[in-house]
Design an enzyme around this catalytic site. Structure first.
Site, mmCIF file in Angstrom:
data_model
loop_
_atom_site.group_PDB
_atom_site.id
_atom_site.type_symbol
_atom_site.label_atom_id
_atom_site.label_comp_id
_atom_site.label_asym_id
_atom_site.label_seq_id
_atom_site.Cartn_x
_atom_site.Cartn_y
_atom_site.Cartn_z
ATOM 1 N NE ARG A 237 2.815 -0.917 -0.442
ATOM 2 C CZ ARG A 237 3.205 0.458 -0.345
ATOM 3 N NH1 ARG A 237 3.007 1.122 0.674
ATOM 4 N NH2 ARG A 237 3.456 1.013 -1.490
ATOM 5 C CB CYS B 97 -1.899 0.956 1.424
ATOM 6 S SG CYS B 97 -0.612 0.314 0.369
ATOM 7 C CE1 TYR C 279 0.995 -2.726 -14.998
ATOM 8 C CE2 TYR C 279 1.741 -4.995 -14.265
ATOM 9 C CZ TYR C 279 1.304 -3.511 -14.148
ATOM 10 O OH TYR C 279 1.008 -2.953 -12.851
ATOM 11 C CE LYS D 200 -0.718 -4.991 -3.017
ATOM 12 N NZ LYS D 200 -1.360 -3.828 -3.034
ATOM 13 C CE LYS E 8 -0.503 -6.503 -6.771
ATOM 14 N NZ LYS E 8 -0.545 -5.118 -6.021
ATOM 15 C CB CYS F 281 0.578 3.321 -1.474
ATOM 16 S SG CYS F 281 -0.089 2.454 -2.759
HETATM 17 C C1 PBG Z 1 -1.198 -0.250 -4.561
HETATM 18 C C2 PBG Z 1 -0.962 -1.501 -5.550
HETATM 19 C C3 PBG Z 1 0.248 -2.026 -5.998
HETATM 20 C C4 PBG Z 1 0.005 -2.714 -6.733
HETATM 21 C C5 PBG Z 1 -1.223 -2.805 -7.424
HETATM 22 N N1 PBG Z 1 -1.855 -2.023 -6.552
HETATM 23 C C6 PBG Z 1 1.463 -1.799 -5.215
HETATM 24 C C7 PBG Z 1 1.848 -2.163 -3.863
HETATM 25 O O1 PBG Z 1 1.092 -2.478 -3.063
HETATM 26 O O2 PBG Z 1 2.930 -1.695 -3.487
HETATM 27 C C8 PBG Z 1 1.123 -3.623 -7.833
HETATM 28 C C9 PBG Z 1 1.021 -3.980 -9.034
HETATM 29 C C10 PBG Z 1 2.112 -4.213 -9.857
HETATM 30 O O3 PBG Z 1 3.272 -4.755 -9.121
HETATM 31 O O4 PBG Z 1 2.025 -4.411 -10.977
HETATM 32 N N2 PBG Z 1 -1.460 -0.830 -3.419
HETATM 33 ZN ZN ZN Z 2 -1.275 0.780 -1.712
#
Ligand code: PBG
Ligand code: ZN
Length: 326
Positions: A216, A128, A312, A194, A247, A120
């Site tokens: 997504r 993605c 973070y 995720k 996540k 992405c």
């Molecule tokens: C990429 C990705 C994302 C995150 C980690 N890898 C963004 C998404 O899927 O939109 C999110 C990380 C975060 O928000 O700290 N696919």
């Molecule tokens: Zn992505």
């Protein structure tokens, strides 16, 4: 008369420390790093106070500071100069993640370099995967891109690849591509669970990776589903995932706990950008005590069963732990 008084073991710091059930170790934290290819794209991220987009040298400097504080794992995200329909900058051996990995491993061979594998940040449409003629994400065509990218990451010295795209079958495809090129020692940390979450907002600003159209939800998981999460994890383990991830973190601690109880592989949790931004904003307003909130949140991940915490807050937590140490 009361023979049992739980308050006896809460009377002071020492006794509370003695009976404490869970601790957060700095060595289980992973610090995410954003590395930009173009100097114009470096600098602070407005929605993530304290976090910046770095250039390759800046990433090496940051990695040195992290190691000095006891953080020995980083997760790299690339912000390329060029985006197109097929994410070609992603599998470029001279791409920004590949360059950063080589530079960090050269300066700090002991640092564990993990690289997020997704398209992405590299596609002009921000999805993605690659799109088919109808504009839908083409799962199997995307697998080929992911394996190609993962191999260039391994060649650059990345220790762990972390696919975050949510395509079906990607862990198996990446495992066979790595093994076919003798990268049997490169581990896979799968973003197995995720969710399609509102909490990625600041990340998408930071990485310029918001989808240009649609969302997504055809590939990331539906937030109400927990049984499906266990199914995703089981599949990834079968396909060869070494570490599985849930996540975001805070809204899904039940899923972290269920994963811990159901599987024996290491469980990672990603304390995402929106969770970070929310705490930082509240603390900046004086609405809560940021340090205490961070300690409480990181402890909650460990209590829920996570072995690895991607956050973070890693650097500031480690800096505070170093000040507390005798
Ligand atoms: C990429 C990705 C994302 C995150 C980690 N890898 C963004 C998404 O899927 O939109 C999110 C990380 C975060 O928000 O700290 N696919
Ligand atoms: Zn992505």
């Amino acid at each position: 008369m009361m023979a049992v008084r739980p308050r006896r073991l809460r009377r002071g710091d020492v006794v509370r420390g003695l009976v404490r059930e869970h601790r957060v170790a700095v060595e289980q934290l992973v610090a995410p790093l954003f590395v930009a290819e173009r100097p114009a794209d470096t600098g602070p991220i407005a929605s993530m106070p304290g976090i910046a987009r770095l250039d390759v040298d800046g990433a090496v400097r940051e990695a040195r500071e992290l190691v000095a504080l006891g953080i020995r794992s980083v997760l790299l995200f690339g912000i390329p100069a060029h985006k197109d329909a097929v994410a070609s900058s992603n599998y470029d051996p001279q791409g920004v993640v590949q360059q950063s990995a080589r530079a960090i491993k050269a300066a700090l061979p002991e640092m564990l370099v993990i690289a997020d594998v997704c398209n992405c940040e590299y596609t002009d449409h921000g999805h993605c995967g690659i799109l088919d003629a109808r504009g839908d994400v083409d799962n199997d065509a995307t697998l080929e891109l992911l394996t190609r990218t993962a191999v260039t990451y391994a060649q650059a010295g990345v220790d762990v690849v972390a696919p975050s795209d949510m395509m079906d079958g990607r862990v198996g495809a990446i495992r066979s591509a790595l093994d076919a090129r003798d990268h049997t020692g490169v581990a896979i940390m799968a973003y197995s669970v995720k969710y399609a979450s509102a909490f990625y907002g600041p990340f998408r600003d930071a990485a310029g990776s918001a989808p240009q159209s649609g969302d997504r939800r055809t590939y990331q998981m539906d937030p109400p589903n927990a049984r499906e999460a266990l199914r995703e994890i089981a599949l990834d383990i079968e396909e060869g995932a070494d570490i599985v991830m849930v996540k975001p973190g805070l809204p899904y601690l039940d899923v972290v706990r269920a994963a811990r109880d159901s599987f024996d592989v290491p469980i990672a949790v990603f304390n995402v950008s929106g969770e970070y931004a929310a705490i930082k904003a509240a603390a900046a307003n004086g609405w809560l005590d940021g340090d205490r909130a961070i300690d409480e949140i990181l402890t909650a991940f460990v209590r829920a069963g996570a072995d690895v915490v991607i956050t973070y807050f890693a650097k500031e937590y480690a800096a505070r732990a170093a000040r507390r140490a005798p």
